[in-house]
Write a protein that holds these residues in place. Structure first.
Motif, mmCIF file in Angstrom:
data_model
loop_
_atom_site.group_PDB
_atom_site.id
_atom_site.type_symbol
_atom_site.label_atom_id
_atom_site.label_comp_id
_atom_site.label_asym_id
_atom_site.label_seq_id
_atom_site.Cartn_x
_atom_site.Cartn_y
_atom_site.Cartn_z
ATOM 1 N N HIS A 4 0.995 -1.249 -0.041
ATOM 2 C CA HIS A 4 0.230 0.016 -0.122
ATOM 3 C C HIS A 4 0.842 1.239 -0.099
ATOM 4 O O HIS A 4 1.890 1.230 0.668
ATOM 5 C CB HIS A 4 -1.002 0.165 1.139
ATOM 6 N N VAL A 6 0.438 5.467 0.846
ATOM 7 C CA VAL A 6 -0.539 6.422 1.099
ATOM 8 C C VAL A 6 0.356 7.941 0.723
ATOM 9 O O VAL A 6 1.535 8.164 1.173
ATOM 10 C CB VAL A 6 -0.823 6.622 2.722
ATOM 11 N N ASP A 74 -3.749 11.580 -0.350
ATOM 12 C CA ASP A 74 -4.380 10.643 0.311
ATOM 13 C C ASP A 74 -4.499 10.986 1.974
ATOM 14 O O ASP A 74 -5.737 10.727 2.631
ATOM 15 C CB ASP A 74 -3.874 9.164 0.477
ATOM 16 N N LEU A 75 -3.418 11.816 2.308
ATOM 17 C CA LEU A 75 -3.550 12.147 3.786
ATOM 18 C C LEU A 75 -2.952 13.531 3.896
ATOM 19 O O LEU A 75 -1.876 13.764 3.392
ATOM 20 C CB LEU A 75 -2.352 11.211 4.416
ATOM 21 N N SER A 99 -7.926 11.901 4.335
ATOM 22 C CA SER A 99 -7.652 12.218 5.797
ATOM 23 C C SER A 99 -6.813 13.275 6.082
ATOM 24 O O SER A 99 -5.925 13.482 5.306
ATOM 25 C CB SER A 99 -7.040 10.827 6.223
ATOM 26 N N THR A 124 -13.878 9.481 6.001
ATOM 27 C CA THR A 124 -12.397 9.607 5.992
ATOM 28 C C THR A 124 -12.022 10.293 7.458
ATOM 29 O O THR A 124 -13.024 10.189 8.094
ATOM 30 C CB THR A 124 -11.871 10.592 5.021
ATOM 31 N N ALA A 318 -3.216 6.417 8.125
ATOM 32 C CA ALA A 318 -2.618 5.606 6.979
ATOM 33 C C ALA A 318 -2.938 4.111 7.077
ATOM 34 O O ALA A 318 -3.258 3.580 6.126
ATOM 35 C CB ALA A 318 -0.920 5.796 7.020
ATOM 36 N N HIS A 320 -5.785 3.159 8.379
ATOM 37 C CA HIS A 320 -6.973 2.934 7.893
ATOM 38 C C HIS A 320 -7.204 3.053 6.340
ATOM 39 O O HIS A 320 -7.837 2.358 5.769
ATOM 40 C CB HIS A 320 -7.950 4.327 8.391
ATOM 41 N N LYS A 321 -6.246 4.011 5.836
ATOM 42 C CA LYS A 321 -6.267 3.965 4.429
ATOM 43 C C LYS A 321 -5.851 2.806 3.872
ATOM 44 O O LYS A 321 -6.317 2.164 2.818
ATOM 45 C CB LYS A 321 -5.096 5.041 3.786
ATOM 46 N N HIS A 326 -11.994 3.474 10.243
ATOM 47 C CA HIS A 326 -11.881 5.043 10.313
ATOM 48 C C HIS A 326 -11.721 5.153 11.920
ATOM 49 O O HIS A 326 -12.090 4.543 12.673
ATOM 50 C CB HIS A 326 -13.116 5.788 9.774
#
Ligand code: HSE
Length: 426
Positions: A4, A6, A74-75, A99, A124, A318, A320-321, A326
């Motif tokens: 993943h 982020v 993303d964050l 987020s 988010t 991160a 949670h992403k 959440h």
């Protein structure tokens, strides 16, 4: 390393932002392991792209287009502070599905509900551990560690600058202006110290603490505030002589008729755990029905201390992403009444210079009784035909207490009101 990714944007590369960026680079492998996601810094939004920067800041990531950055990551880590443009940027980021991690107490204490609703609507996260007491994990403690308890009181030193100033006055015997100048020389106080010395920074934090503790929306406008500008070296010396420390306290109480939230200089017995919190340190005492009394202590300001709190939120968001889920949503279900400025509760210590004559003490006590205020203690010391009386009240409504003080001021046998200070007697 995790599959993943982020994509992280940092808005504001000042003292805290720089440390966040440094640690994101240095601890990349740890954060990937802890969150299950590789955190890639994709941009740094700052007005001053040409300012000198430490080597660990990749200048090619700097941009002045904060809106584009906030809506393409993303964050988003918001560290610019203040209401605008922070509010618009945070809303844009949340609405784009990012987020948000913020340290912005003023923004949350003013527009919190709007931002939490935007985060929930976009499914988010909105995290803000660094907004209250820097590195001290009090937001997490109230929101998650104490989710199984009923919090009745939160009492804290949540502004390091004013704690430093009051400490400097107490230990060196200097006045407010000199102590403030020292705080500014040491980089603790801003050139414009208003938010700290007038209690507004502490009031924003008190609103956030009360909201979390009592599951009730409390905004900065609901907080009864008095700052430290009017405190004199004599007030502090007098407090010490009577066995008290003078601290700027944020006090949030859950009472039978509502929630009382106030920030003011407060006399604390030297035996109280908060009386020994010195310098720029912060500390928060929480009282909960089942847990009893808890105390949290640590650095409330400074780049790396605040970065520690920001990065804990970054790792959680991160995760949670990467894995779903959440952050806990805003919890305002209790919707308790928030008491107005006349209704907030405190005990007061009132020092008066009075004529040393028959009936004067009875008259003074009568003014308290007439306003429905019970007296906890009275101390009298004679001086040159006058007498100084210090009366400590029981906890009462602030409006009734201030009416009592005004009636005393108008009384012929009261020559002078020397001081009126909130007091915690235990
Ligand atoms: N200015 C604050 C303080 C830190 O002195 O504690 C940031 O909220």
């Amino acid at each position: 390393m995790s599959q993943h990714e982020v994509r992280v944007a940092v808005l504001g590369a000042g003292t805290v932002g720089s440390q966040v960026i440094r640690l994101l680079g240095e601890r990349a492998e740890d954060f990937a392991q802890r969150s299950g996601a590789r955190l890639t810094l994709v941009g740094i939004g700052d007005r001053k792209v040409d300012a000198p920067r430490p080597d660990y800041i990749d200048r090619s990531l700097l941009t002045t287009d904060l809106t584009a950055l906030a809506t393409s990551a993303d964050l988003v880590v918001e560290l610019i502070g203040g209401i605008e443009p922070a509010r618009t940027l945070v809303l844009a980021a949340l609405n784009s599905g990012a987020s948000v991690v913020t340290a912005n107490k003023a923004l949350l204490a003013t527009h919190g509900p709007e931002l939490f609703e935007a985060a929930a609507a976009a499914d988010t996260d909105l995290y803000y551990e660094a907004a209250v007491a820097g590195a001290v994990p009090i937001v997490y403690a109230l929101r998650e560690s104490l989710a199984g308890d009923t919090v009745t009181r939160v009492l804290g030193i949540v502004n390091g600058t004013t704690n430093f100033i009051l400490d400097e006055m107490a230990t060196k015997g200097v006045g407010f202006d000199e102590a403030l100048a020292t705080a500014q020389q040491l980089g603790y106080a801003e050139a414009d110290p208003t938010a700290d010395v007038d209690g507004l920074d502490a009031a924003a934090k008190a609103a956030l603490l009360a909201s979390l503790a009592f599951h009730t929306r409390v905004s900065i406008a609901d907080v009864s505030v008095e700052g430290v500008r009017a405190i004199t070296a004599a007030d502090i010396a007098q407090a010490a002589e009577s066995g008290y420390a003078l601290k700027l306290l944020a006090i949030c109480d859950r009472l039978d008729d509502g929630v009382s939230v106030r920030v003011r200089p407060t006399l604390l017995p030297l035996s109280h755990p908060l009386a020994s919190v010195h310098g720029v340190f912060n500390a928060v005492v929480v009282e909960a029905e089942a847990a009893g009394r808890l105390m949290f202590y640590g650095r409330g300001a400074g780049g790396s201390a605040a970065a520690s709190a920001v990065l804990s939120d970054v790792v959680a968001a991160a995760s949670h992403k990467a894995h779903g889920g959440h952050a806990p949503r805003e919890s305002a279900y209790a919707a308790l009444r928030v008491l107005g400025p006349e209704e907030v509760r405190t005990a007061l210590s009132v020092r008066l210079k009075v004529a040393d004559e028959v009936g004067v003490l009875a008259g003074v006590a009568g003014v308290f009784a007439g306003n429905g205020i019970s007296i906890e203690s009275v101390r009298q010391s004679p001086a040159n035909g006058d007498s100084t009386i210090t009366i400590v009240s029981h906890v009462a409504r602030l409006g009734d207490l201030m009416r009592t003080v005004e009636e005393l001021r108008a009384s012929a046998s009261v020559h002078e009101i020397l001081s009126v200070t909130a007091v915690e007697t235990h």
